[in-house]
Design a protein around this motif. Structure first.
Motif, short mmCIF file in Angstrom:
data_model
loop_
_atom_site.label_atom_id
_atom_site.label_comp_id
_atom_site.label_asym_id
_atom_site.label_seq_id
_atom_site.Cartn_x
_atom_site.Cartn_y
_atom_site.Cartn_z
N GLN A 54 0.83 -1.21 0.00
CA GLN A 54 0.00 0.00 0.00
C GLN A 54 0.87 1.27 0.00
O GLN A 54 0.69 2.16 0.83
N LEU A 55 1.78 1.34 -0.95
CA LEU A 55 2.72 2.46 -1.03
C LEU A 55 2.06 3.72 -1.55
O LEU A 55 1.14 3.67 -2.35
N LYS A 56 2.58 4.86 -1.07
CA LYS A 56 2.10 6.15 -1.53
C LYS A 56 3.28 7.11 -1.59
O LYS A 56 4.34 6.84 -1.02
N GLY A 57 3.09 8.23 -2.29
CA GLY A 57 4.14 9.23 -2.37
C GLY A 57 4.58 9.66 -0.97
O GLY A 57 3.75 9.79 -0.08
N GLY A 58 5.87 9.82 -0.79
CA GLY A 58 6.41 10.17 0.53
C GLY A 58 6.90 8.97 1.31
O GLY A 58 7.64 9.12 2.28
N ASP A 59 6.47 7.77 0.92
CA ASP A 59 6.97 6.56 1.59
C ASP A 59 8.42 6.30 1.20
O ASP A 59 8.90 6.77 0.17
N VAL A 60 9.10 5.53 2.06
CA VAL A 60 10.46 5.08 1.79
C VAL A 60 10.44 3.55 1.90
O VAL A 60 10.26 3.00 2.98
N LEU A 61 10.58 2.90 0.75
CA LEU A 61 10.57 1.44 0.67
C LEU A 61 11.98 0.90 0.68
O LEU A 61 12.81 1.33 -0.13
N TYR A 62 12.27 -0.02 1.58
CA TYR A 62 13.54 -0.74 1.58
C TYR A 62 13.28 -2.12 1.00
O TYR A 62 12.36 -2.82 1.44
N GLU A 63 14.09 -2.50 0.01
CA GLU A 63 14.03 -3.86 -0.52
C GLU A 63 15.29 -4.55 -0.02
O GLU A 63 16.40 -4.25 -0.45
N LEU A 64 15.12 -5.46 0.93
CA LEU A 64 16.24 -6.12 1.60
C LEU A 64 16.52 -7.45 0.91
O LEU A 64 15.70 -8.36 0.95
#
Length: 171
Positions: A54-64
């Motif tokens: 449920q990503l939105k603008g302003g989020d910071v996604l880490y792909e580990l």
């Protein structure tokens, strides 16, 4: 937390009857290359992961354990204003991830770190996609637990669950 789990038997990275040195290690594992083999997430997995995050603008996604970076490239391409940070121990795959980011013209919002996920702070994360073997999940669980329980973040794990966190949905 959301957990994306396909048929674990069919997708198990270690189907050998030989004892797994990762699982039997007596001391904490500090070698990133043993935290996960490369197992590319196919289109349906990526799409379901993005739905669950449920990503939105302003989020910071880490792909580990980002491998070739396909989850974060798809996420950044679909969500304006999303920042992504991928962490990959294997230099060859970190290079591939950077090439995919450049090819998608997303280098202003997607960063690839060639390093060990155990050495990276998740302090700025609002969401994480993670594919690590059980030993790696156990070692990173405190950071993911903090993200979910103390900061309201979202975590999607692929194949293996995060110890101490109950999934809200399993696919």
């Amino acid at each position: 937390m959301a957990s994306l789990v396909p048929d674990a038997e069919a997708n198990s990275p270690n189907t050998s009857t030989t004892p797994d040195p990762i699982e039997s290690a007596d001391e904490p594992l500090r070698i990133g290359e043993k935290l996960a083999p490369f197992n590319p997430s196919m289109g349906p997995v990526v799409n379901t992961a993005l739905e669950l995050l449920q990503l939105k603008g302003g989020d910071v996604l880490y792909e580990l354990g980002c491998g070739d970076g396909r989850v974060m490239v798809a996420a950044a391409g679909a969500v304006p204003g999303l920042k992504c940070i991928g962490v990959e121990y294997d230099e060859e795959f970190a290079t591939r991830a950077r090439e995919a980011v450049d090819a998608a013209a997303l280098s202003d919002r997607v960063e690839v770190i060639h390093g060990n996920v155990l050495d990276v702070s998740l302090e700025s994360a609002t969401a994480a996609f993670v594919y690590l073997v059980p030993k790696g999940m156990k070692l990173i669980a405190p950071g993911l637990s903090d993200l979910v329980n103390n900061r309201g973040g979202r975590v999607v794990s692929y194949v293996f669950s995060v110890p101490g966190l109950e999934p809200t949905r399993v696919e």
